[in-house]
Design a protein around this motif. Structure first.
Motif, PDB file in Angstrom:
ATOM      1  N   MET A   1       0.726  -1.228  -0.092  1.00  0.00           N
ATOM      2  CA  MET A   1      -0.132  -0.211   0.063  1.00  0.00           C
ATOM      3  C   MET A   1       0.808   1.123  -0.100  1.00  0.00           C
ATOM      4  N   THR A   2       0.420   2.271  -0.642  1.00  0.00           N
ATOM      5  CA  THR A   2       1.069   3.589  -0.547  1.00  0.00           C
ATOM      6  C   THR A   2       0.681   4.269   0.296  1.00  0.00           C
ATOM      7  N   VAL A   3       0.959   5.551   0.342  1.00  0.00           N
ATOM      8  CA  VAL A   3       0.423   6.494   1.345  1.00  0.00           C
ATOM      9  C   VAL A   3      -0.861   6.920   1.066  1.00  0.00           C
ATOM     10  N   ILE A   4      -1.776   7.217   2.038  1.00  0.00           N
ATOM     11  CA  ILE A   4      -3.235   7.745   1.927  1.00  0.00           C
ATOM     12  C   ILE A   4      -2.958   9.319   2.828  1.00  0.00           C
ATOM     13  N   THR A   5      -3.297  10.422   2.171  1.00  0.00           N
ATOM     14  CA  THR A   5      -3.270  11.524   3.015  1.00  0.00           C
ATOM     15  C   THR A   5      -4.280  11.973   3.246  1.00  0.00           C
ATOM     16  N   LEU A   6      -4.794  12.473   4.293  1.00  0.00           N
ATOM     17  CA  LEU A   6      -6.052  12.999   4.716  1.00  0.00           C
ATOM     18  C   LEU A   6      -5.900  14.458   4.818  1.00  0.00           C
ATOM     19  N   ILE A   7      -6.772  15.333   3.977  1.00  0.00           N
ATOM     20  CA  ILE A   7      -6.482  16.688   3.899  1.00  0.00           C
ATOM     21  C   ILE A   7      -7.905  17.356   4.190  1.00  0.00           C
ATOM     22  N   GLY A   8      -8.013  18.510   4.872  1.00  0.00           N
ATOM     23  CA  GLY A   8      -9.115  19.231   5.153  1.00  0.00           C
ATOM     24  C   GLY A   8      -8.986  20.221   6.015  1.00  0.00           C
ATOM     25  N   TYR A   9     -10.040  21.314   6.374  1.00  0.00           N
ATOM     26  CA  TYR A   9      -9.769  22.198   7.225  1.00  0.00           C
ATOM     27  C   TYR A   9      -9.614  21.599   8.749  1.00  0.00           C
ATOM     28  N   ARG A  10      -9.136  22.344  10.000  1.00  0.00           N
ATOM     29  CA  ARG A  10      -9.136  22.042  11.088  1.00  0.00           C
ATOM     30  C   ARG A  10     -10.532  21.676  11.569  1.00  0.00           C
ATOM     31  N   GLY A  11     -10.753  20.413  12.094  1.00  0.00           N
ATOM     32  CA  GLY A  11     -12.240  20.149  12.557  1.00  0.00           C
ATOM     33  C   GLY A  11     -13.000  19.353  11.568  1.00  0.00           C
ATOM     34  N   SER A  12     -12.219  18.996  10.432  1.00  0.00           N
ATOM     35  CA  SER A  12     -12.765  18.113   9.214  1.00  0.00           C
ATOM     36  C   SER A  12     -13.130  16.650   9.682  1.00  0.00           C
ATOM     37  N   GLY A  13     -12.353  16.234  10.540  1.00  0.00           N
ATOM     38  CA  GLY A  13     -12.277  14.903  11.061  1.00  0.00           C
ATOM     39  C   GLY A  13     -10.860  14.119  10.654  1.00  0.00           C
ATOM     40  N   LYS A  14      -9.807  14.703  10.248  1.00  0.00           N
ATOM     41  CA  LYS A  14      -8.628  13.972   9.970  1.00  0.00           C
ATOM     42  C   LYS A  14      -8.122  13.092  10.731  1.00  0.00           C
ATOM     43  N   SER A  15      -7.693  13.766  12.024  1.00  0.00           N
ATOM     44  CA  SER A  15      -7.337  12.950  13.100  1.00  0.00           C
ATOM     45  C   SER A  15      -8.274  11.962  13.728  1.00  0.00           C
ATOM     46  N   SER A  16      -9.600  12.121  13.624  1.00  0.00           N
ATOM     47  CA  SER A  16     -10.426  11.019  14.154  1.00  0.00           C
ATOM     48  C   SER A  16     -10.490   9.659  13.018  1.00  0.00           C
ATOM     49  N   VAL A  17     -10.578  10.137  11.832  1.00  0.00           N
ATOM     50  CA  VAL A  17     -10.681   9.067  11.007  1.00  0.00           C
ATOM     51  C   VAL A  17      -9.254   8.141  10.587  1.00  0.00           C
ATOM     52  N   ALA A  18      -8.170   8.963  10.786  1.00  0.00           N
ATOM     53  CA  ALA A  18      -6.831   8.359  10.640  1.00  0.00           C
ATOM     54  C   ALA A  18      -6.707   7.052  11.208  1.00  0.00           C
ATOM     55  N   ALA A  19      -6.998   6.804  12.429  1.00  0.00           N
ATOM     56  CA  ALA A  19      -6.747   5.477  13.178  1.00  0.00           C
ATOM     57  C   ALA A  19      -7.774   4.431  12.694  1.00  0.00           C
TER      58      ALA A  19
ATOM     59  N   THR B   1       4.219  20.153  -1.540  1.00  0.00           N
ATOM     60  CA  THR B   1       3.397  19.207  -0.850  1.00  0.00           C
ATOM     61  C   THR B   1       2.224  18.813  -1.439  1.00  0.00           C
ATOM     62  N   ARG B   2       1.574  19.469  -2.141  1.00  0.00           N
ATOM     63  CA  ARG B   2       0.329  19.264  -2.928  1.00  0.00           C
ATOM     64  C   ARG B   2       0.795  18.004  -3.814  1.00  0.00           C
ATOM     65  N   ALA B   3       1.968  18.451  -4.697  1.00  0.00           N
ATOM     66  CA  ALA B   3       2.264  17.505  -5.627  1.00  0.00           C
ATOM     67  C   ALA B   3       2.770  16.262  -5.009  1.00  0.00           C
ATOM     68  N   ASP B   4       3.643  16.307  -3.875  1.00  0.00           N
ATOM     69  CA  ASP B   4       4.157  15.154  -3.578  1.00  0.00           C
ATOM     70  C   ASP B   4       2.871  14.481  -2.693  1.00  0.00           C
ATOM     71  N   MET B   5       1.815  14.729  -2.389  1.00  0.00           N
ATOM     72  CA  MET B   5       0.679  13.988  -1.848  1.00  0.00           C
ATOM     73  C   MET B   5       0.258  13.183  -3.022  1.00  0.00           C
ATOM     74  N   ARG B   6      -0.069  13.748  -4.123  1.00  0.00           N
ATOM     75  CA  ARG B   6      -0.629  13.016  -5.227  1.00  0.00           C
ATOM     76  C   ARG B   6       0.119  11.975  -5.808  1.00  0.00           C
ATOM     77  N   THR B   7       1.555  12.233  -5.597  1.00  0.00           N
ATOM     78  CA  THR B   7       2.505  11.246  -6.138  1.00  0.00           C
ATOM     79  C   THR B   7       2.465  10.080  -5.088  1.00  0.00           C
ATOM     80  N   ALA B   8       2.443  10.308  -3.964  1.00  0.00           N
ATOM     81  CA  ALA B   8       2.566   9.221  -2.937  1.00  0.00           C
ATOM     82  C   ALA B   8       1.334   8.358  -2.936  1.00  0.00           C
ATOM     83  N   GLY B   9       0.148   8.757  -3.214  1.00  0.00           N
ATOM     84  CA  GLY B   9      -1.075   8.026  -3.438  1.00  0.00           C
ATOM     85  C   GLY B   9      -2.248   8.981  -2.912  1.00  0.00           C
TER      86      GLY B   9
END
Length: 175
Positions: free
Chosen positions: A1-19, A87-95
């Protein structure tokens, strides 16, 4: 598996969803803001106060470069990580890059319910109210979230489990 990056504004749920997403994907996960604080030995609020936002963004870029070079990792990116074009480009390259999108009202509600926000996250504008800050920053950031994202998930009124299910379904769908 590659890297999956969660993006979004503060409070969008990134930290809650990651685990839970990482558990379902048999991957590790990391909160990029936590990693910045760990490496700096201070909170993001302290970094902003003592060294300014440009220094914080340099730290954020370095952490994201490191994390995006790994394998089998879910990254909960900081809300402003998408401000850096490399960073945006690296995110898309990573997965896959999953934008957890939420309404201004929902973001404000979630931020106000998070006891750590005030102590760990600085105000990013001089706007009169939190809602005005959210609206102002979303106007600037939404085009960048769109540019970076390969998957968009609306998170208003959804449980973490529902969001994780939607992400997995989107990941499993042919492009």
């Amino acid at each position: 598996m590659t890297v999956i990056t969660l993006i979004g504004y503060r409070g969008s749920g990134k930290s809650s969803v990651a685990a839970p997403l990482a558990a379902r994907q048999a991957a590790d996960w990391i909160d990029a803001d936590d990693e910045i604080e760990r490496r700096a030995g201070k909170s993001i609020t302290e970094i902003f106060a003592e060294e300014g936002e440009p220094h914080f963004r340099q730290l954020e870029r370095a952490v994201m470069q490191d994390l995006l070079s790994r394998e089998s990792l879910i990254i909960a990116a900081g809300g402003g990580a998408i401000l850096n074009a490399e960073t945006r480009a690296d995110m898309r390259t990573a997965g896959p890059v999953v934008w957890l999108n939420a309404s201004v009202e929902k973001l404000e509600q979630r931020i106000n319910q998070d006891a750590t926000t005030g102590s760990r996250r600085p105000a990013l504008t001089t706007r009169a109210s939190q809602r005005e800050e959210i609206q102002h920053l979303l106007e600037q950031r939404e085009p960048l979230y769109h540019e970076a994202a390969t998957i968009v998930i609306q998170t208003d009124d959804k449980s973490v489990a529902q969001i994780v299910d939607e992400i997995i379904s989107a990941l499993d769908s042919p492009s």
